[in-house]
Design a protein around this motif. Structure first.
Motif, PDB file in Angstrom:
ATOM      1  N   ALA A 292       0.825  -1.209   0.000  1.00 21.15           N
ATOM      2  CA  ALA A 292       0.000   0.000   0.000  1.00 21.15           C
ATOM      3  C   ALA A 292       0.859   1.257   0.000  1.00 21.15           C
ATOM      4  CB  ALA A 292      -0.923  -0.004   1.223  1.00 21.15           C
ATOM      5  N   ILE A 293       1.867   1.288   0.840  1.00 22.13           N
ATOM      6  CA  ILE A 293       2.724   2.484   0.946  1.00 22.13           C
ATOM      7  C   ILE A 293       3.437   2.744  -0.375  1.00 22.13           C
ATOM      8  CG2 ILE A 293       4.783   3.412   2.075  1.00 22.13           C
ATOM      9  CD1 ILE A 293       3.816   1.941   4.636  1.00 22.13           C
ATOM     10  N   LEU A 294       3.962   1.707  -0.989  1.00 26.90           N
ATOM     11  CA  LEU A 294       4.665   1.875  -2.266  1.00 26.90           C
ATOM     12  C   LEU A 294       3.707   2.293  -3.376  1.00 26.90           C
ATOM     13  CD1 LEU A 294       7.061  -1.204  -2.104  1.00 26.90           C
ATOM     14  CD2 LEU A 294       7.732   1.206  -2.023  1.00 26.90           C
ATOM     15  N   SER A 295       2.527   1.687  -3.400  1.00 27.44           N
ATOM     16  CA  SER A 295       1.544   2.031  -4.422  1.00 27.44           C
ATOM     17  C   SER A 295       1.115   3.489  -4.289  1.00 27.44           C
ATOM     18  CB  SER A 295       0.336   1.099  -4.296  1.00 27.44           C
ATOM     19  OG  SER A 295      -0.684   1.465  -5.195  1.00 27.44           O
ATOM     20  N   LYS A 296       0.854   3.934  -3.071  1.00 30.64           N
ATOM     21  CA  LYS A 296       0.433   5.318  -2.839  1.00 30.64           C
ATOM     22  C   LYS A 296       1.544   6.310  -3.164  1.00 30.64           C
ATOM     23  CE  LYS A 296      -3.011   4.057   0.643  1.00 30.64           C
ATOM     24  NZ  LYS A 296      -3.342   3.990   2.088  1.00 30.64           N
ATOM     25  N   ALA A 297       2.796   5.855  -3.105  1.00 34.55           N
ATOM     26  CA  ALA A 297       3.923   6.725  -3.458  1.00 34.55           C
ATOM     27  C   ALA A 297       4.101   6.845  -4.968  1.00 34.55           C
ATOM     28  CB  ALA A 297       5.207   6.184  -2.826  1.00 34.55           C
ATOM     29  N   GLY A 298       3.391   6.001  -5.740  1.00 34.08           N
ATOM     30  CA  GLY A 298       3.475   6.074  -7.190  1.00 34.08           C
ATOM     31  C   GLY A 298       4.306   4.985  -7.829  1.00 34.08           C
ATOM     32  N   CYS A 299       4.605   3.935  -7.093  1.00 27.42           N
ATOM     33  CA  CYS A 299       5.402   2.829  -7.633  1.00 27.42           C
ATOM     34  C   CYS A 299       4.516   1.811  -8.338  1.00 27.42           C
ATOM     35  CB  CYS A 299       6.160   2.116  -6.509  1.00 27.42           C
ATOM     36  SG  CYS A 299       7.321   3.152  -5.608  1.00 27.42           S
ATOM     37  N   GLN A 300       5.091   1.101  -9.305  1.00 26.20           N
ATOM     38  CA  GLN A 300       4.412  -0.040  -9.925  1.00 26.20           C
ATOM     39  C   GLN A 300       4.669  -1.256  -9.058  1.00 26.20           C
ATOM     40  OE1 GLN A 300       4.709  -1.047 -14.298  1.00 26.20           O
ATOM     41  NE2 GLN A 300       5.475  -2.995 -13.470  1.00 26.20           N
ATOM     42  N   VAL A 301       3.626  -1.747  -8.400  1.00 29.77           N
ATOM     43  CA  VAL A 301       3.761  -2.819  -7.419  1.00 29.77           C
ATOM     44  C   VAL A 301       3.109  -4.096  -7.926  1.00 29.77           C
ATOM     45  CG1 VAL A 301       3.140  -3.560  -5.084  1.00 29.77           C
ATOM     46  CG2 VAL A 301       3.793  -1.181  -5.505  1.00 29.77           C
ATOM     47  N   SER A 302       3.852  -5.187  -7.848  1.00 33.50           N
ATOM     48  CA  SER A 302       3.305  -6.523  -8.048  1.00 33.50           C
ATOM     49  C   SER A 302       3.387  -7.253  -6.712  1.00 33.50           C
ATOM     50  CB  SER A 302       4.100  -7.296  -9.106  1.00 33.50           C
ATOM     51  OG  SER A 302       4.055  -6.654 -10.356  1.00 33.50           O
ATOM     52  N   ASP A 328      -5.413   0.174  -1.956  1.00 31.37           N
ATOM     53  CA  ASP A 328      -6.631   0.383  -2.726  1.00 31.37           C
ATOM     54  C   ASP A 328      -6.991  -0.910  -3.464  1.00 31.37           C
ATOM     55  OD1 ASP A 328      -8.580   2.312  -4.232  1.00 31.37           O
ATOM     56  OD2 ASP A 328      -7.525   1.195  -5.803  1.00 31.37           O
ATOM     57  N   PRO A 329      -8.252  -1.349  -3.433  1.00 31.85           N
ATOM     58  CA  PRO A 329      -8.618  -2.621  -4.055  1.00 31.85           C
ATOM     59  C   PRO A 329      -8.296  -2.716  -5.547  1.00 31.85           C
ATOM     60  CG  PRO A 329     -10.348  -1.903  -2.563  1.00 31.85           C
ATOM     61  CD  PRO A 329      -9.375  -0.780  -2.653  1.00 31.85           C
ATOM     62  N   PHE A 330      -8.480  -1.617  -6.282  1.00 33.66           N
ATOM     63  CA  PHE A 330      -8.149  -1.660  -7.707  1.00 33.66           C
ATOM     64  C   PHE A 330      -6.649  -1.803  -7.915  1.00 33.66           C
ATOM     65  CE2 PHE A 330      -7.480   0.703 -11.837  1.00 33.66           C
ATOM     66  CZ  PHE A 330      -7.931  -0.325 -12.642  1.00 33.66           C
ATOM     67  N   GLU A 331      -5.858  -1.108  -7.079  1.00 32.15           N
ATOM     68  CA  GLU A 331      -4.406  -1.261  -7.166  1.00 32.15           C
ATOM     69  C   GLU A 331      -3.983  -2.691  -6.804  1.00 32.15           C
ATOM     70  OE1 GLU A 331      -2.141   0.893  -8.353  1.00 32.15           O
ATOM     71  OE2 GLU A 331      -3.894   2.103  -8.894  1.00 32.15           O
ATOM     72  N   ALA A 332      -4.682  -3.301  -5.847  1.00 29.28           N
ATOM     73  CA  ALA A 332      -4.386  -4.676  -5.476  1.00 29.28           C
ATOM     74  C   ALA A 332      -4.709  -5.636  -6.615  1.00 29.28           C
ATOM     75  CB  ALA A 332      -5.162  -5.070  -4.219  1.00 29.28           C
ATOM     76  N   LEU A 333      -5.821  -5.383  -7.310  1.00 28.98           N
ATOM     77  CA  LEU A 333      -6.136  -6.209  -8.476  1.00 28.98           C
ATOM     78  C   LEU A 333      -5.055  -6.070  -9.537  1.00 28.98           C
ATOM     79  CD1 LEU A 333      -7.975  -8.039 -10.162  1.00 28.98           C
ATOM     80  CD2 LEU A 333      -9.190  -5.960 -10.917  1.00 28.98           C
ATOM     81  N   LYS A 334      -4.647  -4.841  -9.818  1.00 25.46           N
ATOM     82  CA  LYS A 334      -3.576  -4.637 -10.806  1.00 25.46           C
ATOM     83  C   LYS A 334      -2.273  -5.300 -10.357  1.00 25.46           C
ATOM     84  CE  LYS A 334      -3.963  -0.096 -11.228  1.00 25.46           C
ATOM     85  NZ  LYS A 334      -3.673   1.264 -11.765  1.00 25.46           N
ATOM     86  N   ALA A 335      -2.070  -5.395  -9.033  1.00 26.14           N
ATOM     87  CA  ALA A 335      -0.834  -5.971  -8.496  1.00 26.14           C
ATOM     88  C   ALA A 335      -0.743  -7.474  -8.698  1.00 26.14           C
ATOM     89  CB  ALA A 335      -0.695  -5.636  -7.012  1.00 26.14           C
TER      90      ALA A 335
END
Length: 385
Positions: A292-302, A328-335
């Motif tokens: 979550a922290i990395l995604s919110k910072a703007g990183c591409q997270v898998s 974020d659930p959508f970011e988690a799906l993309k991850a």
């Protein structure tokens, strides 16, 4: 189920491209997604699958696994993911060790994990190349491969030190020096080979290790850098910049401690495995909050399982734990879909529900992040498993 012409109808589509789901039909022709629309007319000889009341997702993807190379049991047999006789072994290829009949592959496929990047472990400074494969069981690995060589594994931190402490590598400094030395030698070998051109007499003697690193030096594939501790991230990035290499960072356990710096670098990050205890010193800061922290910072997270560290079929639940910790659930799906597809360089084939891509779909009765959800059906290349 007919692979030639099939329509998945009336499902709630989560395509990993648009943030909000929508109801519609997906037309599959010859194993590819041919159309996505609110309603697709019935054609002659079309088979229909009614997904009413269900959710439709892209096949899930793990960007970092050892599935097929690290078998069941605690003994030597079945374990082919770490070469323990040579700290520098870039000439190794995952496809030469993958067991297509590994039961973990079947379990992964049934859970909707349809594509994985699998390859050597982290015992060696250079361990060999990863492969991108689909998980449904086949007779031979060639029938599973999307790309046979997607990245060159390298490792920083405790693992090479622990495995070679008594022979050649007992500090992070020596790990970095071994990698630099090998890259310098490979670069010299490549330049002499290119300078010789068609003159065989001027070519350097064939060297399999250096030859194997030419795709890395030419930026055709990235270094896939095992790094848990924050200082290891930046050593890996420093070396990649010195040699103008592409790189991805794997595990990134302390990523939340350096999120802003990692965001500036804009390199793909594979985070995990985040489940379980801190089994070694460099995991002491492990937390589910990292994605979550990395995604919110703007990183591409898998999000990754590092299977079998976490069983491969629990990848969707790992995304759920990340959501519970603030992602974020959508970011988690993309991850677990499009981000790992980009991370391993197969986004032209898989990772989202878009026209032209492979028809890899997961049909579930709820959110796959939740343990109560049942995966009803999985399609790979348009074929129901």
């Amino acid at each position: 189920m007919n692979r030639t012409l099939l329509c998945i109808k009336n499902g709630l589509i989560y395509d990993a491209v648009t943030p909000h789901p929508y109801k519609g039909d997906i037309l599959i022709r010859d194993g590819k997604i041919a159309a996505i629309a609110p309603q697709i007319p019935v054609e002659p000889q079309m088979e229909e699958y009614d997904a009413s009341g269900c959710r439709v997702y892209p096949g899930f993807i793990d960007a970092h696994s050892h599935i097929g190379l690290n078998g069941y049991g605690i003994g030597y047999e079945g374990r082919d993911y770490n070469e323990m006789n040579d700290i520098c072994s870039p000439q190794l290829r995952a496809i030469d060790g993958i067991q297509p009949w590994d039961p973990m592959l079947e379990a992964a496929a049934k859970a909707g994990v349809t594509t994985v990047a699998t390859g050597p472990g982290s015992a060696n400074v250079l361990g060999g190349t990863f492969a991108a494969i689909k998980t449904p069981r086949k007779t031979r690995v060639e029938q599973m491969v999307i790309r046979a060589e997607i990245a060159m594994k390298c490792a920083f931190g405790e693992n090479p030190k622990r495995c070679y402490e008594k022979s050649c590598d007992s500090t992070r400094m020596s790990t970095a020096a071994i990698l630099r030395d090998t890259l310098y030698r490979a670069k010299d070998y490549m330049e002499r080979l290119e300078a010789a051109g068609d003159d065989v007499s001027k070519r350097p003697p064939f060297h399999m290790k250096y030859q194997s690193l030419i795709p890395v030096l030419k930026r055709e594939i990235p270094l896939k850098a095992h790094a848990h501790q924050a200082n290891d991230f930046f050593t890996a990035l420093r070396i990649a910049k010195e040699f103008n290499l592409r790189i991805t960072l794997e595990h990134v356990t302390e990523g939340h401690l350096a999120a802003e710096e990692l965001a500036r670098e804009q390199v793909p990050l594979a985070v995990g495995p985040s489940f379980g205890n801190a089994t070694k010193f460099e995991l002491r800061n492990k937390t589910w909050e990292t994605p979550a922290i990395l995604s919110k910072a703007g990183c591409q997270v898998s999000i990754i399982t590092d299977a079998p560290v976490t069983p491969q079929h629990y990848l969707p639940l790992c995304a759920g734990w990340a959501v519970k910790a603030g992602m974020d659930p959508f970011e988690a799906l993309k991850a677990i879909t499009i981000h790992p597809a980009r991370h391993i360089g197969v986004e032209d084939r898989v990772g989202s529900l878009e026209v032209g891509k492979d028809a890899d779909l997961v049909i579930a009765d709820g959110c796959p992040f939740e343990i109560s959800t049942q995966v009803k059906d999985v399609f790979v290349d348009g074929v129901r498993l």
